[in-house]
Scaffold this motif. Structure first.
Motif, PDB file in Angstrom:
ATOM      1  N   ALA A 167       0.835  -1.206   0.000  1.00 37.74           N
ATOM      2  CA  ALA A 167       0.000   0.000   0.000  1.00 37.74           C
ATOM      3  C   ALA A 167       0.863   1.246   0.000  1.00 37.74           C
ATOM      4  O   ALA A 167       2.015   1.231   0.429  1.00 37.74           O
ATOM      5  CB  ALA A 167      -0.919  -0.004   1.216  1.00 37.74           C
ATOM      6  N   ARG A 168       0.279   2.348  -0.443  1.00 39.16           N
ATOM      7  CA  ARG A 168       1.012   3.613  -0.410  1.00 39.16           C
ATOM      8  C   ARG A 168       0.009   4.752  -0.286  1.00 39.16           C
ATOM      9  O   ARG A 168      -1.166   4.613  -0.636  1.00 39.16           O
ATOM     10  CB  ARG A 168       1.869   3.805  -1.658  1.00 39.16           C
ATOM     11  N   VAL A 169       0.468   5.846   0.239  1.00 39.08           N
ATOM     12  CA  VAL A 169      -0.365   7.030   0.379  1.00 39.08           C
ATOM     13  C   VAL A 169       0.047   8.040  -0.687  1.00 39.08           C
ATOM     14  O   VAL A 169       1.228   8.385  -0.795  1.00 39.08           O
ATOM     15  CB  VAL A 169      -0.221   7.649   1.788  1.00 39.08           C
ATOM     16  N   GLU A 170      -0.917   8.461  -1.493  1.00 42.96           N
ATOM     17  CA  GLU A 170      -0.621   9.441  -2.533  1.00 42.96           C
ATOM     18  C   GLU A 170      -0.231  10.770  -1.904  1.00 42.96           C
ATOM     19  O   GLU A 170      -0.706  11.124  -0.818  1.00 42.96           O
ATOM     20  CB  GLU A 170      -1.850   9.634  -3.428  1.00 42.96           C
ATOM     21  N   PRO A 171       0.646  11.547  -2.555  1.00 42.52           N
ATOM     22  CA  PRO A 171       0.988  12.875  -2.031  1.00 42.52           C
ATOM     23  C   PRO A 171      -0.275  13.716  -1.845  1.00 42.52           C
ATOM     24  O   PRO A 171      -1.144  13.757  -2.711  1.00 42.52           O
ATOM     25  CB  PRO A 171       1.892  13.458  -3.130  1.00 42.52           C
ATOM     26  N   GLY A 172      -0.377  14.359  -0.693  1.00 39.98           N
ATOM     27  CA  GLY A 172      -1.538  15.189  -0.406  1.00 39.98           C
ATOM     28  C   GLY A 172      -2.734  14.429   0.119  1.00 39.98           C
ATOM     29  O   GLY A 172      -3.777  15.016   0.410  1.00 39.98           O
ATOM     30  N   SER A 173      -2.614  13.101   0.267  1.00 36.68           N
ATOM     31  CA  SER A 173      -3.720  12.305   0.772  1.00 36.68           C
ATOM     32  C   SER A 173      -3.971  12.626   2.235  1.00 36.68           C
ATOM     33  O   SER A 173      -3.057  12.902   3.005  1.00 36.68           O
ATOM     34  CB  SER A 173      -3.414  10.815   0.605  1.00 36.68           C
ATOM     35  N   LEU A 174      -5.253  12.546   2.615  1.00 39.78           N
ATOM     36  CA  LEU A 174      -5.645  12.825   3.992  1.00 39.78           C
ATOM     37  C   LEU A 174      -5.919  11.549   4.769  1.00 39.78           C
ATOM     38  O   LEU A 174      -6.476  11.598   5.864  1.00 39.78           O
ATOM     39  CB  LEU A 174      -6.894  13.720   3.983  1.00 39.78           C
ATOM     40  N   LYS A 175      -5.532  10.406   4.212  1.00 40.47           N
ATOM     41  CA  LYS A 175      -5.726   9.131   4.903  1.00 40.47           C
ATOM     42  C   LYS A 175      -4.904   9.090   6.196  1.00 40.47           C
ATOM     43  O   LYS A 175      -3.777   9.582   6.243  1.00 40.47           O
ATOM     44  CB  LYS A 175      -5.260   7.965   4.026  1.00 40.47           C
ATOM     45  N   ARG A 176      -5.484   8.431   7.206  1.00 40.49           N
ATOM     46  CA  ARG A 176      -4.718   8.179   8.421  1.00 40.49           C
ATOM     47  C   ARG A 176      -3.811   6.966   8.262  1.00 40.49           C
ATOM     48  O   ARG A 176      -2.796   6.842   8.946  1.00 40.49           O
ATOM     49  CB  ARG A 176      -5.671   7.918   9.592  1.00 40.49           C
ATOM     50  N   ASP A 177      -4.206   6.050   7.363  1.00 45.35           N
ATOM     51  CA  ASP A 177      -3.484   4.785   7.194  1.00 45.35           C
ATOM     52  C   ASP A 177      -3.479   4.459   5.703  1.00 45.35           C
ATOM     53  O   ASP A 177      -4.494   4.660   5.017  1.00 45.35           O
ATOM     54  CB  ASP A 177      -4.191   3.684   7.990  1.00 45.35           C
ATOM     55  N   PRO A 178      -2.382   3.941   5.164  1.00 45.00           N
ATOM     56  CA  PRO A 178      -2.345   3.612   3.730  1.00 45.00           C
ATOM     57  C   PRO A 178      -3.414   2.615   3.309  1.00 45.00           C
ATOM     58  O   PRO A 178      -3.800   2.579   2.130  1.00 45.00           O
ATOM     59  CB  PRO A 178      -0.940   3.015   3.539  1.00 45.00           C
ATOM     60  N   LEU A 179      -3.914   1.774   4.244  1.00 45.14           N
ATOM     61  CA  LEU A 179      -4.911   0.768   3.911  1.00 45.14           C
ATOM     62  C   LEU A 179      -6.307   1.350   3.775  1.00 45.14           C
ATOM     63  O   LEU A 179      -7.188   0.722   3.178  1.00 45.14           O
ATOM     64  CB  LEU A 179      -4.939  -0.336   4.975  1.00 45.14           C
ATOM     65  N   ASP A 180      -6.564   2.520   4.335  1.00 42.49           N
ATOM     66  CA  ASP A 180      -7.902   3.103   4.307  1.00 42.49           C
ATOM     67  C   ASP A 180      -8.305   3.432   2.864  1.00 42.49           C
ATOM     68  O   ASP A 180      -7.462   3.708   2.006  1.00 42.49           O
ATOM     69  CB  ASP A 180      -7.957   4.355   5.175  1.00 42.49           C
ATOM     70  N   PHE A 181      -9.615   3.388   2.600  1.00 42.21           N
ATOM     71  CA  PHE A 181     -10.085   3.668   1.234  1.00 42.21           C
ATOM     72  C   PHE A 181     -11.239   4.671   1.287  1.00 42.21           C
ATOM     73  O   PHE A 181     -11.935   4.817   2.299  1.00 42.21           O
ATOM     74  CB  PHE A 181     -10.509   2.388   0.514  1.00 42.21           C
ATOM     75  N   ALA A 182     -11.438   5.359   0.169  1.00 39.10           N
ATOM     76  CA  ALA A 182     -12.384   6.477   0.106  1.00 39.10           C
ATOM     77  C   ALA A 182     -13.820   5.990  -0.005  1.00 39.10           C
ATOM     78  O   ALA A 182     -14.151   5.151  -0.853  1.00 39.10           O
ATOM     79  CB  ALA A 182     -12.058   7.377  -1.072  1.00 39.10           C
ATOM     80  N   LEU A 183     -14.670   6.540   0.847  1.00 39.18           N
ATOM     81  CA  LEU A 183     -16.119   6.375   0.729  1.00 39.18           C
ATOM     82  C   LEU A 183     -16.738   7.579   0.025  1.00 39.18           C
ATOM     83  O   LEU A 183     -17.748   7.447  -0.672  1.00 39.18           O
ATOM     84  CB  LEU A 183     -16.743   6.222   2.115  1.00 39.18           C
ATOM     85  N   TRP A 184     -16.138   8.744   0.215  1.00 39.22           N
ATOM     86  CA  TRP A 184     -16.634   9.983  -0.407  1.00 39.22           C
ATOM     87  C   TRP A 184     -15.429  10.841  -0.776  1.00 39.22           C
ATOM     88  O   TRP A 184     -14.465  10.920  -0.021  1.00 39.22           O
ATOM     89  CB  TRP A 184     -17.536  10.741   0.569  1.00 39.22           C
ATOM     90  N   LYS A 185     -15.483  11.452  -1.971  1.00 42.23           N
ATOM     91  CA  LYS A 185     -14.385  12.282  -2.449  1.00 42.23           C
ATOM     92  C   LYS A 185     -14.847  13.724  -2.592  1.00 42.23           C
ATOM     93  O   LYS A 185     -15.876  13.993  -3.220  1.00 42.23           O
ATOM     94  CB  LYS A 185     -13.893  11.779  -3.816  1.00 42.23           C
ATOM     95  N   ALA A 186     -14.079  14.630  -2.001  1.00 42.67           N
ATOM     96  CA  ALA A 186     -14.412  16.049  -2.115  1.00 42.67           C
ATOM     97  C   ALA A 186     -14.377  16.493  -3.570  1.00 42.67           C
ATOM     98  O   ALA A 186     -13.583  15.994  -4.374  1.00 42.67           O
ATOM     99  CB  ALA A 186     -13.434  16.879  -1.280  1.00 42.67           C
ATOM    100  N   ALA A 187     -15.241  17.447  -3.902  1.00 45.68           N
ATOM    101  CA  ALA A 187     -15.364  17.899  -5.286  1.00 45.68           C
ATOM    102  C   ALA A 187     -14.091  18.585  -5.761  1.00 45.68           C
ATOM    103  O   ALA A 187     -13.434  19.303  -5.009  1.00 45.68           O
ATOM    104  CB  ALA A 187     -16.540  18.854  -5.410  1.00 45.68           C
ATOM    105  N   LYS A 188     -13.768  18.345  -7.026  1.00 42.18           N
ATOM    106  CA  LYS A 188     -12.687  19.055  -7.692  1.00 42.18           C
ATOM    107  C   LYS A 188     -13.297  19.946  -8.760  1.00 42.18           C
ATOM    108  O   LYS A 188     -14.384  19.647  -9.284  1.00 42.18           O
ATOM    109  CB  LYS A 188     -11.707  18.057  -8.324  1.00 42.18           C
ATOM    110  N   PRO A 189     -12.637  21.035  -9.113  1.00 44.24           N
ATOM    111  CA  PRO A 189     -13.200  21.961 -10.109  1.00 44.24           C
ATOM    112  C   PRO A 189     -13.534  21.251 -11.414  1.00 44.24           C
ATOM    113  O   PRO A 189     -12.731  20.465 -11.934  1.00 44.24           O
ATOM    114  CB  PRO A 189     -12.082  22.990 -10.303  1.00 44.24           C
TER     115      PRO A 189
END
Length: 523
Positions: A167-189
């Protein structure tokens, strides 16, 4: 006899015990709608359609749900590439999916839910997961806390430490743990977004299936299906978030079809060795492709090559020849019973069911089919006046098997699949003529189409609205195609004539040249 299913969750075959007696709820992961489906996508379509059909054959009431992922990074990226909106891209490829699925005789699902139509259910489910302490918000994103869920890894049988190493955490990711996965993604322009308690955004990939399966099948249902590539992380994450939200069970049986390989290497877009189904359908009929896919047990890998499809085509033709002999035999059959051959029919039915009851073993079931074809052929050869009742039983058996396999018998009525296939072939011929600057052929095609009430337009032709029975349209299109081939032969344009023959062969049409002109038949 009892149906036994190989359950990926427990790594063994288990007797099928439905949540509700006599009923089956099946959820099968559908496509992300940013491209045409490839052969790897087509395998689960054929596999789980056959599973559904077999449950119906065995008398169960079936509710079959298959989703469309119609908002996703891949769809957004494709929209940018094509200068279109994500909504239009998804709509385009959903329509293409139905066309390709119909060519494989895949029955439409009872429900085809779309992500964009189920935001309230998704948002409510994420809220429940958060309330139970299994997810956290971070600046508009919401992540599932993998380490908070003790059973994580039960489907794929992976340990957290093993997962962590990859596993790895992408730069700028707000994950607490590399294993965690997104349930909801904040809007991008510039991206599609919906209102939520965490701000504007859109769901992660995994949550959609948990929310939609729960809505249409309940918190606990019978079978969840998909390709082996979905075991981890998609299905593993579905289990975790569904149980975290609802507690208790989720899906009781997890079924996964094996990979398709090309030269013994996994088919994948990253390797560039995948084949779009609609390209394959230009060379082989949908029935042949489906028969090929079912000729191997669904959990086994299957290697793709044209020669294997050609073998499947010959095998299907052999089975259909027995069907044609049976139909001819019934015309001269007598009224006398034949207990011995009737017993052969009954035994074949039992053997077929025994094969399918054993984890839907279509390969073994097709073997039973060919054993019976051999017995039938011998019986018809040795009896000038065969038994009418026995042959009636054999015909009923063929029809029953076709209701399960979905590709055994030729179409007895004109259908949308043939008409649409002929339209595609004629469109290709017209585009070739325009590319060769051959106005005579282009004009002949346009005149022929107009005579059938179809308006040519631009580079293509206007697709007709085809009813279940098309009132002679297929016959008219066939006459036009045969006339175009004959014109090519007169001009000694053998390449064009062969291309037309090959195009018809891919639609399951065999041409026979005779002194009185070409004849055609479905094979």
């Amino acid at each position: 006899m009892t149906i036994r299913i190989y359950n990926t969750l427990r790594n063994q075959k288990e007797e099928f015990a439905p949540v509700k007696a006599g009923e089956v709820g099946i959820y099968c992961c559908g496509p992300t709608t940013y491209n045409y489906i490839h052969l790897g996508n087509a395998r689960p379509l054929a596999v789980f359609d056959t599973v559904r059909r077999y449950f119906l054959y065995r008398g169960f009431k079936v509710k079959f749900v298959q989703n469309f992922t119609d908002v996703d990074d891949k769809i957004i990226n494709r929209a940018r590439e094509e200068g279109d909106t994500p909504e239009n891209i998804a709509r385009k490829y959903i329509q293409a999916y139905f066309e390709d699925a119909a060519a494989l005789s895949v029955l439409p699902a009872d429900v085809h839910p779309k992500v964009t139509e189920h935001m309230p259910e998704i948002i409510v489910m994420i809220g429940r997961i958060m309330e139970r302490g299994h997810a956290y918000a971070a600046q508009g994103d919401v992540y599932f806390d993998v380490r908070s869920f003790p059973g994580y890894g039960e489907l794929s049988r992976r340990e957290l430490d093993d997962m962590l190493s990859g596993a790895r955490v992408e730069p700028g990711s707000l994950k607490r743990d590399p294993l965690d996965f997104a349930l909801w993604k904040a809007a991008k322009p510039g991206e599609p977004a919906w209102e939520s308690p965490w701000g504007m955004g859109r769901p992660g990939w995994h949550i959609e299936c948990s929310a939609m399966s729960g809505k249409y099948l309940g918190k606990v249902f019978d079978i969840h299906g998909g390709g082996a590539d979905l075991v981890f992380p998609h299905h593993e994450n579905e289990i975790a978030q569904s149980k975290a939200a609802n507690g208790g069970e989720f899906a009781r049986y997890w079924m996964h079809n094996g990979f398709i390989t090309v030269n013994m290497e996994k088919m994948s877009k990253s390797l560039g060795n995948f084949f779009l189904l609609r390209d394959i359908l230009k060379r082989f009929s949908g029935d042949v492709v489906r028969f090929y896919l079912l000729s191997t047990h669904y959990r086994s890998p299957i290697d793709f090559a044209d020669d294997k499809l050609e073998m499947a085509q010959k095998s299907l033709e052999r089975a259909r020849n027995s069907w044609f002999l049976l139909k001819e035999g019934r015309k001269k059959a007598g009224r006398e019973a034949d207990p011995q051959f009737s017993q052969t029919v009954k035994q074949a039915e039992e053997d077929f069911m025994r094969a399918m009851d054993d984890d839907f073993n279509t390969a073994l079931a097709i073997g039973v089919l060919f054993d019976f074809c051999r017995e039938l052929n011998i019986y018809l050869q040795n009896h000038a006046e065969p038994s009418g009742p026995a042959l009636a039983g054999a015909e009923e058996l063929f029809r029953a098997w076709d209701s399960v396999l979905g590709a055994l018998l030729p179409r007895e009525k004109e259908d949308n699949g043939l008409t649409e296939g002929l339209m595609r072939l004629i469109t290709d011929l017209r585009q070739t003529a325009r590319g060769k600057h051959d106005p005579a052929v282009n004009e002949a095609i346009c005149d022929g189409l107009k005579a059938l009430g179809i308006a040519p337009e631009g580079e293509s032709v206007v697709q007709p609205q085809v009813a279940k029975e098309d009132n002679g349209l297929s016959e008219g299109l066939m006459r036009l195609v045969i006339e175009l081939r004959q014109a090519a032969r007169v001009k000694k344009d053998w390449a064009a004539a062969d291309a037309i023959r090959d195009g018809l062969k891919a639609l399951g049409i065999a041409l026979e040249d005779a002194p009185g002109g070409a004849r055609w038949r479905k094979v």
